[in-house]
Each structure stands twice: as structure tokens, then as C-alpha cells.
Write an enzyme that holds these catalytic residues in place. Sequence first.
Site, short mmCIF file in Angstrom:
data_model
loop_
_atom_site.label_atom_id
_atom_site.label_comp_id
_atom_site.label_asym_id
_atom_site.label_seq_id
_atom_site.Cartn_x
_atom_site.Cartn_y
_atom_site.Cartn_z
N GLY A 209 96.19 76.11 63.04
CA GLY A 209 96.95 76.42 61.83
C GLY A 209 96.06 77.03 60.76
O GLY A 209 94.94 77.46 61.06
N ASN A 210 96.55 77.09 59.55
CA ASN A 210 95.72 77.60 58.45
C ASN A 210 96.08 76.86 57.16
O ASN A 210 97.00 76.04 57.14
CB ASN A 210 95.88 79.12 58.30
CG ASN A 210 97.31 79.51 58.01
OD1 ASN A 210 97.85 79.15 56.96
ND2 ASN A 210 97.94 80.22 58.93
#
Length: 397
Positions: A209-210
Amino acid sequence: MLKGKKILLGITGSIAAYKTATLVRVLTKAGADVRVVLTPSALSFVTPLTLSTLSKHPVHSAYVENEETGEWANHVELGKWADLMVIAPCSANTLSKLVSGECDNLLMAVYLSATCPIMIAPAMDLDMSDHWTTQQNIDTLKEKQVHVLPFGEGELASGLTGKGRMQEPEEICDAITDHFDPRSKLKGKRILITAGPTYEAIDPVRFIGNHSSGKMGFSLAQAAADRGADVHLVAGPTHLQHDPLVQRYDVVSAKDMFEKVTLLFQEADVLIMSAAVADYRPASIADKKLKKESADLASIALEKTEDILAHCGSNKTKQLLVGFALETDHELVHAQRKLENKNLDLLVLNSLRDEGAGFGTDTNKVTFVFPDQVKEGVLKLKTEVAGDILDEIERML
Ligand code: CTP
């Protein structure tokens, strides 16, 4: 629509003055409280009795209303009373006086005393409306924030046909309504916004993810809803709350987002891709939790995700497309390349070199990159940046 609004109508000497009876009627019907001031020459075209009957108030045309009692028409009081002063029709003569400030009648004294916004509906013959002095006066008034309605077109009292007519009473009433409740160009438009990160599953418990918080996209959704747009928000995983007027669709992965966005895109007028979509995902998702000893965790094979924005860019029909880019170096070059490659109308550029910009913060500093120009912004709250982005979109619409 105009309930309780105090409108001071100034009428000048033009044949279009005969339409002001209808204008007063339309305004009072919309709930406005209307007071009328006439220039001496307007009295040749329309009678005070008609206007006082329709407005239900005495009308004013001279400093001294009643010669016997010496009753004084208080121009300062009238000027201060109004929420909006509308001069309709505004003759070429009055137009010129509004610029020069020549104060030779009650209407001009009221105008000079008024502290409220001013709107004018000019009316004159074809060549007079085209004359450079008229055009120059109009430009000066616009510069001074006077709301100048455009000339209507059609048959003129002189028999000529063309520009010069006063706007119809209903059109003037619409402009007045807009003045009090500005209708955004986004009103009724379908705006599709994406926000937040995407999560790309590795196995049932892990993902790639980020750090995107979704704040920029949610601020945009809120601001667009406030402007009356029909907002559809496709959100990656985030804890943010949305406005009840916003239609929200929760997604997790880039693939989910691609499917939802491409479905909604066909009906959209504008797409704003503020989501931080993962560019890569694991080529395969393990159906059981991978054990740390397993060789599969030491290196994960990745494959490219669908580029949602590029896909929409090559399939756009009427839609306006806005993308985001977060860069660390050669920002403008990269941004311009993305704008072109993805066939965008606007790219909102963030530089990680700017303090207070980017992921997680409440502030952002963006540069607007258009196909033909670049506009640099300053550090602002994300809510304010959202407003700026929507202003640019409205301008392009
Ligand atoms: N975007 C998208 N689909 C993707 C990836 C990004 O629609 N799979 C959108 C983002 O929402 C954003 C813009 O494209 O509006 C960002 O462009 P992109 O070229 O993907 O930026 P980066 O991921 O930063 O690319 P690069 O690593 O090449 O700089």
C-alpha cells in the site's frame, strides 16, 4: 428566491423603461422589497403611479418630493438601504455619468451614496452600443466590479436590428437571483473523484500500500458537493467520513478502482483522479497466509496495474480529466509528460521537496499544469487547494 432582498431600481430615460413595470412585478413576485428612483427623463417613458402601485412604495425622482411640505428624498438613506442597486434600463448618458461621477440628479446622488453592489442593464441604439466610448465605459465599470449585463439583441426602437436592447425583465431577475445565490458551473454536473490509497494483496493478511490519507480527494468531494455538483467518490481504504450528499463507493485494490471508475466514467462530466493508485500488484495472491520461511516472501513477483487515468484519457468523449502527480525531481518535465501521455486537461503537481505538501498533511502546495500554461500555487490548507482546483475546472467548463 429573493425573499427579503432589498432592491433599489434606478430607471433612466430609454424606451426600454416601459418594461420596468414588468420588472418590478417580477421582482416583487419573487419576494424582493423594491424601491424605485427615476431620472427626470425616465418620467417621459413610465409613470410614477404605475411603479408605486406595483412596488407598493412611493417612488422618487427629485430631491424635493413635495414642494409644499418641502419633503426631502434622502439619497443617502436610499443608497444605504439597498442590498443591491440595479439600474435598468441604463441609458448611454447615465452609463457615462456612472464612470465620470457627474451628479446632476437624484439617481446619481443615490448611486454615489450606495455602498451595496451595483448591477446595470444598458439599453441604447445599435451604433450607440457599439461606440468606443460606450465600450470603454462598460470596461471601466466592469473593472470597478459593477455587474454589467450584456446587451440583448433584436429589433430596436429605431427600426434597426442588432445589439442594444435591454435584457428582458425575467433575464434581469435571473441575474439578480444569481447575484444572491451564485450558481456554480458545477451545479448539476456529475463529478467523479477518486481518493485514498489502494491495497494490493500479497496474501489474506498482507498487502502493498502507500501513505495516502485520502484527505485531498475527500476535500474535493466536499467542496464539489457544496457547489451543487452530483459527486461520486470512489475511495480506497481510509477512515475518513464523507458528506451525506456524496455518493461513495469503497474499493480496495487498483483493479476494483479501475472497474468502478470505468463504469461511472461514461456518465461523468469531470474525472478527478486524486487517488494514489498502486502502479504494481503481486502477480499472484496466495490464498493462505505465507509463512516467513517461505521463499515466496523473499521476493514477490509484481505485475503492472491498469492505469485508470490513461485508460479514461484515451476513451474520453466530453469529460474533463484532472490527474495528480507527486514528483521529487524534474517535476515540471515529468508532469508535462504525464499530462500529454494521459490526455489530461489539468495535472495537479505536488513536489515532495516542498515542506507541508503531499501525503498525510492538512496542507498542500500544488502547481497547476495545463496543456498551454503553468500556474504555481502557495502552501494552503487542502480544503483551500480543493477550492482552487474546482475554480480551475469551472473556468475550463
Ligand atoms: N493513476 C491511475 N492509475 C494508476 C496509477 C496512477 O489512474 N494505475 C493516476 C493517479 O490517480 C494520478 C496519476 O495517475 O492522478 C499519477 O500518475 P502516475 O504516472 O501513475 O504517477 P506515478 O505513480 O507517480 O508515476 P511514476 O512512478 O511514473 O512517476
